[in-house]
Design a protein around this motif. Structure first.
Motif, PDB file in Angstrom:
ATOM      1  N   ASN A 285       0.841  -1.186   0.000  1.00  0.00           N
ATOM      2  CA  ASN A 285       0.000   0.000   0.000  1.00  0.00           C
ATOM      3  C   ASN A 285       0.888   1.252   0.000  1.00  0.00           C
ATOM      4  OD1 ASN A 285      -1.841   2.117   0.665  1.00  0.00           O
ATOM      5  ND2 ASN A 285      -3.226   0.596   1.559  1.00  0.00           N
ATOM      6  N   ASP A 286       0.607   2.172  -0.910  1.00  0.00           N
ATOM      7  CA  ASP A 286       1.436   3.376  -1.039  1.00  0.00           C
ATOM      8  C   ASP A 286       1.229   4.367   0.099  1.00  0.00           C
ATOM      9  OD1 ASP A 286       2.484   2.382  -3.390  1.00  0.00           O
ATOM     10  OD2 ASP A 286       0.959   3.351  -4.648  1.00  0.00           O
ATOM     11  N   HIS A 287       0.144   4.257   0.836  1.00  0.00           N
ATOM     12  CA  HIS A 287      -0.139   5.175   1.934  1.00  0.00           C
ATOM     13  C   HIS A 287       0.515   4.643   3.212  1.00  0.00           C
ATOM     14  CE1 HIS A 287      -3.025   7.452  -0.479  1.00  0.00           C
ATOM     15  NE2 HIS A 287      -3.483   6.286  -0.908  1.00  0.00           N
ATOM     16  N   ALA A 288       1.528   5.337   3.673  1.00  0.00           N
ATOM     17  CA  ALA A 288       2.252   4.877   4.864  1.00  0.00           C
ATOM     18  C   ALA A 288       1.352   4.838   6.094  1.00  0.00           C
ATOM     19  CB  ALA A 288       3.463   5.776   5.119  1.00  0.00           C
ATOM     20  N   ASP A 289       0.377   5.745   6.158  1.00  0.00           N
ATOM     21  CA  ASP A 289      -0.503   5.794   7.316  1.00  0.00           C
ATOM     22  C   ASP A 289      -1.437   4.599   7.378  1.00  0.00           C
ATOM     23  OD1 ASP A 289      -1.456   7.261   9.660  1.00  0.00           O
ATOM     24  OD2 ASP A 289      -3.328   7.472   8.516  1.00  0.00           O
ATOM     25  N   HIS A 290      -1.561   3.868   6.263  1.00  0.00           N
ATOM     26  CA  HIS A 290      -2.453   2.711   6.222  1.00  0.00           C
ATOM     27  C   HIS A 290      -1.731   1.412   6.566  1.00  0.00           C
ATOM     28  CE1 HIS A 290      -5.411   4.906   3.278  1.00  0.00           C
ATOM     29  NE2 HIS A 290      -5.335   5.473   4.478  1.00  0.00           N
ATOM     30  N   HIS A 291      -0.420   1.492   6.773  1.00  0.00           N
ATOM     31  CA  HIS A 291       0.324   0.280   7.098  1.00  0.00           C
ATOM     32  C   HIS A 291       0.006  -0.179   8.519  1.00  0.00           C
ATOM     33  CE1 HIS A 291       3.608   1.137   3.839  1.00  0.00           C
ATOM     34  NE2 HIS A 291       2.419   0.843   3.331  1.00  0.00           N
ATOM     35  N   LEU A 292       0.044  -1.466   8.726  1.00  0.00           N
ATOM     36  CA  LEU A 292      -0.275  -2.041  10.029  1.00  0.00           C
ATOM     37  C   LEU A 292       0.816  -1.710  11.038  1.00  0.00           C
ATOM     38  CD1 LEU A 292      -1.487  -5.517   8.757  1.00  0.00           C
ATOM     39  CD2 LEU A 292      -2.932  -3.766   9.783  1.00  0.00           C
ATOM     40  N   GLY A 293       0.391  -1.449  12.268  1.00  0.00           N
ATOM     41  CA  GLY A 293       1.347  -1.178  13.326  1.00  0.00           C
ATOM     42  C   GLY A 293       2.055  -2.435  13.779  1.00  0.00           C
ATOM     43  N   GLN A 294       3.310  -2.290  14.210  1.00  0.00           N
ATOM     44  CA  GLN A 294       4.098  -3.455  14.586  1.00  0.00           C
ATOM     45  C   GLN A 294       3.552  -4.136  15.839  1.00  0.00           C
ATOM     46  OE1 GLN A 294       6.540  -4.599  12.530  1.00  0.00           O
ATOM     47  NE2 GLN A 294       6.283  -6.395  13.836  1.00  0.00           N
ATOM     48  N   GLN A 295       2.961  -3.359  16.738  1.00  0.00           N
ATOM     49  CA  GLN A 295       2.367  -3.976  17.926  1.00  0.00           C
ATOM     50  C   GLN A 295       1.263  -4.942  17.547  1.00  0.00           C
ATOM     51  OE1 GLN A 295       0.540  -1.201  20.619  1.00  0.00           O
ATOM     52  NE2 GLN A 295       0.435  -2.665  22.312  1.00  0.00           N
ATOM     53  N   PHE A 296       0.433  -4.520  16.585  1.00  0.00           N
ATOM     54  CA  PHE A 296      -0.619  -5.413  16.109  1.00  0.00           C
ATOM     55  C   PHE A 296      -0.021  -6.631  15.405  1.00  0.00           C
ATOM     56  CE2 PHE A 296      -3.260  -6.868  12.599  1.00  0.00           C
ATOM     57  CZ  PHE A 296      -4.453  -7.151  13.230  1.00  0.00           C
ATOM     58  N   LEU A 297       0.980  -6.402  14.552  1.00  0.00           N
ATOM     59  CA  LEU A 297       1.575  -7.500  13.789  1.00  0.00           C
ATOM     60  C   LEU A 297       2.214  -8.529  14.718  1.00  0.00           C
ATOM     61  CD1 LEU A 297       3.186  -5.626  10.766  1.00  0.00           C
ATOM     62  CD2 LEU A 297       1.128  -7.035  10.774  1.00  0.00           C
ATOM     63  N   ASP A 298       2.849  -8.074  15.801  1.00  0.00           N
ATOM     64  CA  ASP A 298       3.458  -9.020  16.734  1.00  0.00           C
ATOM     65  C   ASP A 298       2.407  -9.912  17.374  1.00  0.00           C
ATOM     66  OD1 ASP A 298       5.970  -8.055  16.193  1.00  0.00           O
ATOM     67  OD2 ASP A 298       6.012  -6.677  17.901  1.00  0.00           O
ATOM     68  N   ARG A 299       1.308  -9.319  17.794  1.00  0.00           N
ATOM     69  CA  ARG A 299       0.250 -10.122  18.416  1.00  0.00           C
ATOM     70  C   ARG A 299      -0.474 -10.983  17.366  1.00  0.00           C
ATOM     71  NH1 ARG A 299      -1.338  -8.836  23.581  1.00  0.00           N
ATOM     72  NH2 ARG A 299      -0.237  -7.082  24.548  1.00  0.00           N
ATOM     73  N   TYR A 300      -0.656 -10.428  16.201  1.00  0.00           N
ATOM     74  CA  TYR A 300      -1.325 -11.198  15.140  1.00  0.00           C
ATOM     75  C   TYR A 300      -0.453 -12.376  14.706  1.00  0.00           C
ATOM     76  CZ  TYR A 300      -4.682 -11.754  11.322  1.00  0.00           C
ATOM     77  OH  TYR A 300      -5.650 -12.227  10.493  1.00  0.00           O
TER      78      TYR A 300
END
Length: 384
Positions: A285-300
């Protein structure tokens, strides 16, 4: 240096494993060929012996051919249905030949009429049925001039007896069952999905979303081929149980759930593909603000790894009675409970708005919905 020392041993072990697998498959095929050979010999010999004294010339070739087709059907159910279709097609062809011989005689006009009627037999009949009707009618037409009634009665009798003999031999002499093939296909499908879930979780934990997401999506799409293969094996196994005399003594026939298990895994595959697609789209995704946060990715990531363990636990065989080893079903239950705990924690974080990248809220929702449905399906598997 270390790789050069390990690689030959690994290659030899891999080659040895492949050789053992090939030997096992060849033995299985050879055993199946022996069974089919014995059944074919028994059916053809019996059909010949029963009808030879009553057939003009003592050569009941039509009975032998019909018995051969019936006994080599893949299942008892298919043996019965194919024999019935064969009998109907043969009788239809003989009736057509008898009527044509009475009206036009065994001449060129009769051949043309038979061909036209066979072609125009209607859309409900398959091409094989039409060809069988036409060929039977043409053969009967050639012999109908001398004895029209006899040329009709003898083939009908041969067809009926041959079909009965072929069906009886196929049903009574080791009728085919495809439980192992269906079992292996369902377990292979579960292993493939579990491995993909675990790899996606590991990749997210290692910060490899951007690099690995396309490969995950490709593997998720390849699940469609595994689903199609498993569906065919499950359907064939279910069909092989119909009218199968071995089920009276076969314990596995009493508690089969391949169809239900495949249905649940098919639902899980939809969620796995949805997760892979969402992750791949977000990674590029070209929009940086739409990227998933690392805290979420770690738990996911933790949730996906636990879900992968749960799916692969479903693929494990049931424990032997009295065994001291832990039951795969209890391990699956524990994995589902752990994953649900992670799911509740992430839902709470999203609800309180503590996750970074608020512009990706719709991506959070999509991923949470997919994993929630996936865990619900896994929970259903664990219960049953």
């Amino acid at each position: 240096m270390q790789d050069s020392l390990v690689a030959p041993g690994y290659s030899l072990a891999k080659a040895a494993g492949s050789a053992r697998l090939l030997t096992h498959r060849l033995r299985g095929k050879r055993g199946g060929q022996v069974v089919y050979g014995v059944k074919t010999l028994a059916a053809t010999t019996l059909a010949w012996g029963v009808l030879a004294p009553w057939t003009p010339g003592g050569h009941p070739y039509l009975a032998v051919t019909t018995a051969l087709l019936a006994v080599n059907a893949s299942t008892v159910y298919r043996s019965v249905t194919q024999a019935a279709q064969n009998v109907v097609a043969r009788v239809a062809g003989l009736v057509l030949a008898l009527v044509t011989a009475r009206l036009l005689g065994p001449a060129a006009g009769g051949v043309v009429v038979i061909a036209v009627i066979a072609v125009m037999a209607g859309p409900r009949r398959t091409t094989d049925d039409r060809v069988q009707i036409a060929s039977t009618a043409l053969i009967a037409l050639a012999t109908s001039a001398a004895d029209p009634v006899g040329s009709f009665v003898s083939p009908v009798l041969q067809t009926l007896v041959g079909a009965a003999v072929g069906v009886a031999v196929n049903a009574l002499v080791l009728p085919p069952l495809y439980l192992d093939e269906s079992d292996a296909a369902v377990r292979g499908l579960a292993h493939g999905m579990g491995a993909l879930l675990h790899d996606m979780g590991t990749g997210l934990a290692e910060r490899g979303l951007t690099a690995k997401a396309p490969a995950w999506l490709h593997r998720a799409r390849d699940l469609e081929d595994s689903l199609a293969g498993a569906r065919e094996e499950v359907q064939r196994a279910d069909e092989s149980l119909r009218w199968n005399t071995r089920c009276a003594a076969h314990a596995r026939c009493k508690d089969l759930t391949y169809g239900e298990a495949f249905g649940v895994l098919r639902g899980v595959s939809l969620q796995v593909r949805g997760i892979a697609r969402t992750l791949a789209d977000n990674a590029h995704n070209d929009h940086a603000d739409h990227h998933l946060g690392q805290q979420f990715l770690d738990r996911y990531a933790a949730t996906l790894r636990l879900a992968g363990v749960a799916v692969q636990g479903f693929a494990e065989p049931r424990p032997v009675a009295g065994s001291s080893e832990p039951a795969p079903r209890s391990e699956l239950r524990e994995a589902i409970d752990d994953a649900l705990a992670w799911h509740d924690a992430m839902t709470d974080l999203i609800g309180r708005g503590t996750l970074a990248k608020p512009g990706a809220w719709y991506v959070y929702g999509s991923l949470m919905t997919d994993v929630e449905r996936l865990l619900a399906d896994l929970d259903h598997i664990g219960v049953h």
